[in-house]
Enzyme design. Structure first.
Site, short mmCIF file in Angstrom:
data_model
loop_
_atom_site.label_atom_id
_atom_site.label_comp_id
_atom_site.label_asym_id
_atom_site.label_seq_id
_atom_site.Cartn_x
_atom_site.Cartn_y
_atom_site.Cartn_z
N HIS A 214 -69.66 -20.81 36.70
CA HIS A 214 -69.43 -20.19 38.00
C HIS A 214 -68.16 -19.34 38.01
CE1 HIS A 214 -68.84 -20.55 42.57
NE2 HIS A 214 -70.03 -20.01 42.43
N LYS A 216 -65.36 -16.31 37.46
CA LYS A 216 -65.32 -14.86 37.61
C LYS A 216 -64.01 -14.38 37.01
CE LYS A 216 -68.11 -16.19 41.19
NZ LYS A 216 -68.26 -17.54 41.73
N ASP A 221 -57.67 -5.22 27.84
CA ASP A 221 -56.57 -4.91 26.91
C ASP A 221 -55.51 -6.00 26.88
OD1 ASP A 221 -57.83 -2.58 26.21
OD2 ASP A 221 -56.57 -1.27 27.43
N HIS A 395 -66.89 -16.14 51.89
CA HIS A 395 -67.13 -16.72 50.57
C HIS A 395 -65.82 -17.03 49.85
CE1 HIS A 395 -68.91 -16.56 46.35
NE2 HIS A 395 -69.74 -17.37 46.97
#
Length: 478
Positions: A214, A216, A221, A395
C-alpha cells in the site's frame, strides 16, 4: 448415495475444526481470532474460502534474507554514520529508538519538506521532478490507473527511459487489478522495468491476496523523494462520480522531501525491488552526494509489513498517544482501530490530552463505514473530539502532536494497515514541520462538523445501530 452426503459433511466439519485450531494456535489478537471463528461458524463453505484467501497468517515468514537486507542497508548506514552533529530530541528519543530497533529505520537530519494538499500541486511537482531526472526514477505505488493522468505519467516515464534514464516501477497487483496489462506492457517495451508486487496466481498465491503493498514512494536521482497517501489516478484531481452525487472530490496529503531522509526512502524502495525482482541494486550512484539543506529537521521513514515480528507503525502511534502532553490530531479515511490504538486514544483523552480524530462523512466502502461508526462513538465517550469532514472524501493519513512531532504516509488507522499491508510513513521531529501539519489540520477542520451535529441531523434507527454493531465484529477482517 446418501452416504456421500455424510462423507462430505464429515470432511467439511473436520476441515472447519482444523482451521479453527490453526487460528487458535496462531495466538492472534482475540478479536481477530473470534472474528474468523464467527465467519467459519455462520458462513458455511464461504467462510472456508474467505479464510484461504484472506485469513492465513504470514507474519512468521521471511520474505527477504537478512544477508540481502544488510547489503541493501549498507549505503544508508554509511550516510547515517557520516551525519555530523546529529542529536536526537530528548522528548522523542525513545520513539526514534523504537523504530531503529524494530525495523532499522534510521533518522536523518537536514531535510526540506513541501506539503501538498491537493492532486494538482502534487502531480505537477512529480512531473516536474521526472522531467529533471538525470540518472534514475524509482516509483513504488499501490495504484497507477489507466486514465488520463496515469497515461500522462507513463508518457513522461517513457520519455525519460528513451533518453537513457533508469526507470523502475512497482505496482500492487491487487490494487491494479482493473488496469489492463497493455498499459504496463507499453512501458516495458519502452525500456522501463515494471514489476507487480506479489502477483496473485491461482491457486499458488491465494493466501497472499490479503497482504498488499500500500506504499506510495518515489525517489528521483537519490535527491528528491515523494511520500504520502496519493496514488496515481485522476480521482485526486477531478474526484469520482457516485450515486446521488455527481462528483465527490478527493482530499489527500503528499510530501516532497529533499535531504538526508531521501536515503531512507531509497532504501525502502530497493528492499521492495529486491523482493519483486530478486535483484540487489546498490551503489553510491543511487544516493545523492550534493550538499543537503543545513538544518536540524530530523526525518525518519518507517516501514511496516505483515512479516515483521511487530506492527511497527501501530506501536509508534500508541507511544505517541501515551507520551503526548498537550494534543494529538489525527486524520484517517478509515477508522477501524486495533485494541491497542483504541486503548491509547481513550487513555490520552481521559488524561486530559486534546485528542482529535478527523474522518470523512462517507467513505468508498459502505461496509467499512458501517463498521467504523461504533468505534467512533466509543472514542467519543472517552473525550476524543471527533470531526466529520463533509467537503468530499478525505483520504489523508496524518498525525501531529505537541508542536514537535508529525507524520504522513500511507497508513490508515485500521487493522489492514497496521497488520496486513506493506506500509510506509515518514516521521518528522521538527517544530516548523509540525506547525505546518497543524495548519493543514486546522484548514481541514473548517470543512468539518462535529459528530454531535451529525447525530442531530441523522438519527440512526435501532436496526441500523444493531447492524453497525454486528458489522463491527468483522472489523479485524476488513
Amino acid at each position: 448415495m446418501n452416504y456421500l452426503h455424510w462423507i462430505f459433511l464429515s470432511v467439511y466439519v473436520l476441515l472447519v475444526v482444523g482451521t479453527m485450531v490453526a487460528i487458535l494456535m496462531d495466538n492472534r489478537q482475540p478479536a481477530k481470532a473470534m472474528a474468523w471463528i464467527l465467519v467459519l461458524t455462520f458462513m458455511p463453505v464461504v467462510g472456508i474460502v474467505l479464510y484461504i484467501f484472506f485469513g492465513q497468517n504470514t507474519r512468521k515468514e521471511r520474505l527477504i534474507s537478512q544477508q540481502s537486507l544488510d547489503h541493501l542497508t549498507k549505503r544508508s548506514m554509511l550516510e547515517f554514520a557520516e551525519q555530523r552533529n546529529l542529536t536526537l530530541p530528548a522528548a522523542h528519543q525513545t520513539l526514534i529508538q523504537l523504530f531503529i530497533n524494530q525495523s532499522f529505520a534510521l533518522p536523518f537530519r537536514d531535510n526540506e519538506v513541501d506539503i501538498y494538499t491537493n492532486g494538482h500541486d502534487f502531480f505537477l511537482a512529480l512531473l516536474h521532478a521526472i522531467g529533471k531526472a538525470r540518472h534514475h526514477i524509482h516509483i513504488d505505488t499501490y495504484i497507477i490507473e489507466d486514465d488520463p493522468l496515469g497515461r500522462l505519467v507513463a508518457d513522461a516515464l517513457i520519455d525519460r527511459a528513451r533518453e537513457g534514464i533508469e526507470v523502475r516501477l512497482i505496482y500492487d497487483d491487487v490494487g491494479c487489478w482493473r488496469v489492463p496489462s497493455a498499459f504496463f506492457e507499453r512501458m516495458r517495451q519502452a525500456g522501463i522495468e515494471v514489476r507487480s508486487f506479489m502477483p496473485v496466481h491461482f491457486p499458488a498465491f491465494t493466501s497472499k491476496i490479503n497482504y498488499r503493498n500500500h506504499r506510495k514512494l518515489v525517489v528521483i536521482d537519490g535527491r528528491d523523494a515523494f511520500v504520502g497517501g496519493m496514488n496515481i489516478a485522476m480521482r485526486y484531481v477531478k474526484g469520482t462520480p457516485q450515486r446521488k452525487r455527481p462528483v465527490v472530490p478527493w482530499r489527500d496529503t503528499h510530501l516532497h522531501v529533499i535531504g538526508g531522509a531521501v536515503n531512507a526512502v531509497q532504501r525502502a524502495f530497493l528492499v521492495d525491488w529486491y523482493f519483486v525482482d530478486r535483484t540487489l541494486i546498490s551503489g553510491k550512484k543511487y544516493y545523492d552526494s550534493t550538499p543537503s539543506p543545513n538544518n536540524n529537521c530530523l526525518g525518519q521513514l518507517v516501514t511496516s509489513n505483515p512479516t515483521s515480528p511487530w506492527p511497527d507503525i501501530m506501536q509508534g502511534y500508541v507511544r505517541i498517544l501515551l507520551e503526548a502532553k498537550h494534543y494529538v490530531y489525527m486524520e484517517t479515511p478509515y477508522f477501524l482501530p486495533t485494541e491497542p490504538i483504541l486503548f491509547a486514544m481513550r487513555t490520552a483523552a481521559i488524561a486530559g490530552v486534546d485528542v482529535r480524530l478527523m474522518v470523512p462523512r462517507h467513505v468508498d466502502s459502505k461496509l467499512v463505514e458501517w463498521a467504523s461508526r461504533s468505534y467512533v462513538m466509543e472514542t467519543l465517550e472517552a473525550g476524543v473530539k471527533v470531526l466529520v469532514y463533509t467537503a468530499g472524501f478525505n483520504h489523508t493519513k496524518l498525525l501531529v502532536s505537541d508542536d514537535s512531532l508529525s507524520t504522513c504516509g500511507s497508513t490508515n488507522i485500521d487493522f489492514r494497515s497496521f497488520e496486513n499491508n506493506f506500509e510506509s510513513n515518514i516521521f518528522f521531529y521538527d517544530r516548523d514541520v509540525a506547525l505546518r501539519f497543524k495548519q493543514v489540520f486546522a484548514d481541514d477542520e473548517r470543512s468539518c462538523i462535529t459528530i454531535d451535529e451529525l447525530n442531530e441531523s441523522v438519527r440512526s434507527p435501532f436496526l441500523m445501530r444493531l447492524w453497525e454493531s454486528l458489522v463491527r465484529l468483522l472489523a479485524p477482517l476488513l
